[in-house]
Write a protein that holds these residues in place. Structure first.
Motif, PDB file in Angstrom:
ATOM      1  N   ASN A  13       0.817  -1.212   0.000  1.00 52.72           N
ATOM      2  CA  ASN A  13       0.000   0.000   0.000  1.00 52.72           C
ATOM      3  C   ASN A  13       0.853   1.265   0.000  1.00 52.72           C
ATOM      4  O   ASN A  13       0.521   2.259  -0.657  1.00 52.72           O
ATOM      5  CB  ASN A  13      -0.941   0.009   1.205  1.00 52.72           C
ATOM      6  CG  ASN A  13      -2.158  -0.884   1.001  1.00 52.72           C
ATOM      7  OD1 ASN A  13      -2.718  -0.932  -0.086  1.00 52.72           O
ATOM      8  ND2 ASN A  13      -2.555  -1.604   2.035  1.00 52.72           N
ATOM      9  N   LEU A  37      -5.522   2.912  -0.586  1.00 51.36           N
ATOM     10  CA  LEU A  37      -4.696   4.066  -0.917  1.00 51.36           C
ATOM     11  C   LEU A  37      -5.224   5.362  -0.295  1.00 51.36           C
ATOM     12  O   LEU A  37      -4.698   6.434  -0.555  1.00 51.36           O
ATOM     13  CB  LEU A  37      -4.618   4.234  -2.437  1.00 51.36           C
ATOM     14  CG  LEU A  37      -4.083   3.027  -3.208  1.00 51.36           C
ATOM     15  CD1 LEU A  37      -4.015   3.328  -4.693  1.00 51.36           C
ATOM     16  CD2 LEU A  37      -2.721   2.597  -2.695  1.00 51.36           C
ATOM     17  N   GLN A  52      -2.752   7.824   4.419  1.00 51.10           N
ATOM     18  CA  GLN A  52      -1.435   8.365   4.096  1.00 51.10           C
ATOM     19  C   GLN A  52      -0.373   7.398   4.613  1.00 51.10           C
ATOM     20  O   GLN A  52      -0.232   7.213   5.819  1.00 51.10           O
ATOM     21  CB  GLN A  52      -1.256   9.752   4.746  1.00 51.10           C
ATOM     22  CG  GLN A  52      -2.175  10.821   4.175  1.00 51.10           C
ATOM     23  CD  GLN A  52      -1.879  11.107   2.718  1.00 51.10           C
ATOM     24  OE1 GLN A  52      -0.726  11.119   2.292  1.00 51.10           O
ATOM     25  NE2 GLN A  52      -2.940  11.324   1.939  1.00 51.10           N
ATOM     26  N   SER A  90       0.744   3.929  -3.019  1.00 53.99           N
ATOM     27  CA  SER A  90       0.400   5.318  -2.718  1.00 53.99           C
ATOM     28  C   SER A  90       1.450   6.265  -3.301  1.00 53.99           C
ATOM     29  O   SER A  90       1.128   7.311  -3.873  1.00 53.99           O
ATOM     30  CB  SER A  90       0.291   5.529  -1.203  1.00 53.99           C
ATOM     31  OG  SER A  90      -0.771   4.790  -0.662  1.00 53.99           O
ATOM     32  N   ARG A  96       0.951   6.393  -7.110  1.00 59.80           N
ATOM     33  CA  ARG A  96      -0.203   7.199  -7.534  1.00 59.80           C
ATOM     34  C   ARG A  96       0.141   8.686  -7.564  1.00 59.80           C
ATOM     35  O   ARG A  96      -0.175   9.398  -8.533  1.00 59.80           O
ATOM     36  CB  ARG A  96      -1.385   6.956  -6.598  1.00 59.80           C
ATOM     37  CG  ARG A  96      -2.623   7.758  -6.970  1.00 59.80           C
ATOM     38  CD  ARG A  96      -3.783   7.500  -6.045  1.00 59.80           C
ATOM     39  NE  ARG A  96      -3.500   7.887  -4.670  1.00 59.80           N
ATOM     40  CZ  ARG A  96      -4.393   7.890  -3.692  1.00 59.80           C
ATOM     41  NH1 ARG A  96      -5.636   7.510  -3.940  1.00 59.80           N
ATOM     42  NH2 ARG A  96      -4.065   8.242  -2.459  1.00 59.80           N
ATOM     43  N   LYS A  97       0.789   9.161  -6.513  1.00 55.25           N
ATOM     44  CA  LYS A  97       1.139  10.581  -6.441  1.00 55.25           C
ATOM     45  C   LYS A  97       2.117  10.958  -7.556  1.00 55.25           C
ATOM     46  O   LYS A  97       1.957  11.988  -8.232  1.00 55.25           O
ATOM     47  CB  LYS A  97       1.760  10.896  -5.076  1.00 55.25           C
ATOM     48  CG  LYS A  97       0.800  10.733  -3.907  1.00 55.25           C
ATOM     49  CD  LYS A  97       1.529  10.922  -2.588  1.00 55.25           C
ATOM     50  CE  LYS A  97       0.609  10.656  -1.401  1.00 55.25           C
ATOM     51  NZ  LYS A  97       1.343  10.745  -0.105  1.00 55.25           N
TER      52      LYS A  97
END
Length: 513
Positions: free
Chosen positions: A88, A218, A221, A92, A95-96
């Motif tokens: 995860n 996701l 944080q 994450s 994705r950013k």
């Protein structure tokens, strides 16, 4: 436990390859029919735009820096250990970064659009050309925004899922484009089909990943651990150079052809690219299908075991790709002349160069697969830049002297002079901790043999018609016969070839163990 692991790897690779073959055949037929209709409904300049825009966007996509490969490598271990906290965190992060990259590509593309007249030689209004380019650009940008989850499926040896969705979506798209070409003759609507179906494909992959991995979360944080972050960053640093070099070698040819020779010639070349890319789609099925399994193997097995597997796969790839390259030369012009029009054929010398490039691209695919699977891009960081710079300089010089053939010939010279001996050295020295000298000599000898088989099969087909279905079948049969007999004579007793045959029998007859 080891046997179960090996069997799982084999089943995963087999499943990935099977789905890819079936869907690739369907998509290939639809693509071929679409290109036939396209050639009847649009002038060659539009084909040139299609090829040019893809290569320009490939250059802009250098911002991705090969991040997907680095992330996939970093996911192998946590997926094998069922460590979803780490998975995860990695996703994450991805994705950013992918959202940022998509935005950078969008801004760079929009900034480039006013200057397209410097790269495009055509009588079509430049305002229309810029609008077509923006549509192609948006297709790539939305892919970064929406489809990053495909990396998780790929790293978990579920490549067949993304392959099925992608090939099925594109098959439907080609059929719709056939209707658009026949009934509207509107290249803008044709281009919008690419954008809309790419968005649909990305959404479908994202939804499938969510359903396959309910553990994926996701929204929270999550930060990467220092060790994982260090490994990813180091791999990215190596991949920066690989990506830049790859762009300079693979994506500049079409741009230089358009600028130095013209969009119409690029359009003719696009037909040949469609055929070779179709074969490349089939030929890359195996490397793509086994990448995640090799990554799992590299993390759990000894260097000797991995190296032995490499030699067996390398020989099987050579047999397949060498045979395909020989057949390709014999059928390229007959296919183009028969289905797209004899006026759209390139000279035999061009077909020969294109066929040699096809073999070289495939030869490199195994290098890329192992560098990705074993995380060796850091050690290969200088070679791509040197190769890319050499290719651009040589392409410009030979392009000005020889035209179209010179630009492609420069790519061949670059591959042979740099890539085909540096990349094996990296894999053998850093991956297997062994000498690469014998392999490099062997690889060069195999290239020479393939070229000789190409020429022999071509000249042995002199008595066959040049165009038509009988020409394609007859010349293809001659090429396969020459290739099979020659390869059998030289390599029929090779132990790694026998291992490959045994693996094929296991795949076909589904034998266990």
């Amino acid at each position: 436990m080891a046997n179960n692991t090996n069997e799982y790897r084999f089943r995963s690779s087999t499943r990935n390859a099977t789905v890819a073959v079936i869907t690739q055949i369907t998509m290939g037929i639809a693509s071929f029919l679409e290109r036939m209709v396209f050639n009847q409904c649009f002038i060659a300049d539009y084909l040139g735009f299609y090829s040019l825009f893809k290569n320009i966007i490939s250059v802009l996509s250098v911002a991705e820096l090969g991040l997907s490969v680095a992330i996939a490598y970093s996911l192998y271990a946590p997926l094998a250990e069922d460590n979803w906290e780490e998975v995860n965190a990695i996703m994450s992060f991805l994705r950013k970064v992918y959202f940022a990259i998509g935005t950078v590509i969008l801004l760079l593309g929009l900034a480039l659009a006013p200057f397209l007249h410097l790269l495009v030689t055509t009588e079509i209004p430049m305002a229309s050309v810029r609008l077509y380019f923006v549509v192609f650009l948006l297709s790539t940008v939305f892919e970064y925004y929406l489809s990053y989850k495909y990396i998780l499926l790929t790293a978990d040896q579920h490549e067949y899922v993304t392959t099925f969705i992608t090939n099925t979506t594109w098959t439907v798209m080609y059929l719709v484009q056939i209707c658009v070409s026949l009934f509207t003759h509107d290249f803008m609507i044709y281009s919008l089909c690419i954008l809309l179906f790419d968005i649909a494909r990305c959404i479908a992959i994202s939804v499938k990943a969510d359903k396959t991995y309910p553990e994926l979360n996701l929204r929270r944080q999550q930060r990467l651990g220092k060790d994982s972050e260090h490994k990813i960053i180091q791999n990215i640093k190596g991949l920066i150079f690989t990506k830049l070099g790859g762009v300079m070698v693979n994506s500049t040819d079409s741009i230089l052809i358009s600028a130095l020779v013209g969009s119409s010639i690029l359009g003719l070349y696009s037909n040949y690219q469609m055929i070779t890319n179709g074969l490349l789609g089939f030929s890359r099925i195996l490397p793509t299908a086994i990448t995640a399994s090799l990554g799992n193997m590299g993390a759990t097995e000894s260097n000797e075991h991995v190296a032995d597997g490499y030699r067996a796969i390398d020989m099987s790839f050579f047999m397949i790709y060498g045979l395909l390259a020989v057949a390709l030369l014999n059928i390229l012009n007959p296919i183009v002349g028969t289905f797209f029009g004899r006026d759209r054929c390139l000279p035999f010398s061009s077909a020969l160069i294109i066929s040699i490039l096809f073999y070289l691209y495939n030869s490199k695919s195994l290098f890329d697969t192992y560098k990705s699977s074993l995380g060796l891009y850091w050690y290969d960081r200088y070679r791509p830049i040197i190769s890319g710079i050499a290719n651009i300089i040589l392409s410009i010089v030979l392009g000005l002297v020889m035209g179209f053939n010179g630009i492609l010939l420069a790519t061949i010279i670059t591959y042979v002079a740099i890539d085909l001996w540096v990349e094996p050295m990296i894999i053998y020295h850093r991956g297997f901790h062994a000498s690469s000298h014998r392999y490099i000599i062997f690889a060069m000898a195999r290239l020479l043999l393939v070229v000789l088989m190409m020429l022999a099969s071509h000249y042995l087909s002199f008595w066959l018609p040049e165009f038509g279905l009988m020409a394609i079948l007859g010349r293809g049969a001659v090429a396969l016969a020459v290739g099979a007999l020659t390869l059998g004579l030289f390599f029929g007793r090779d132990k790694y070839v026998r291992q490959a045959i045994k693996a094929v029998k296991k795949f076909v007859f589904k034998k266990e163990g």
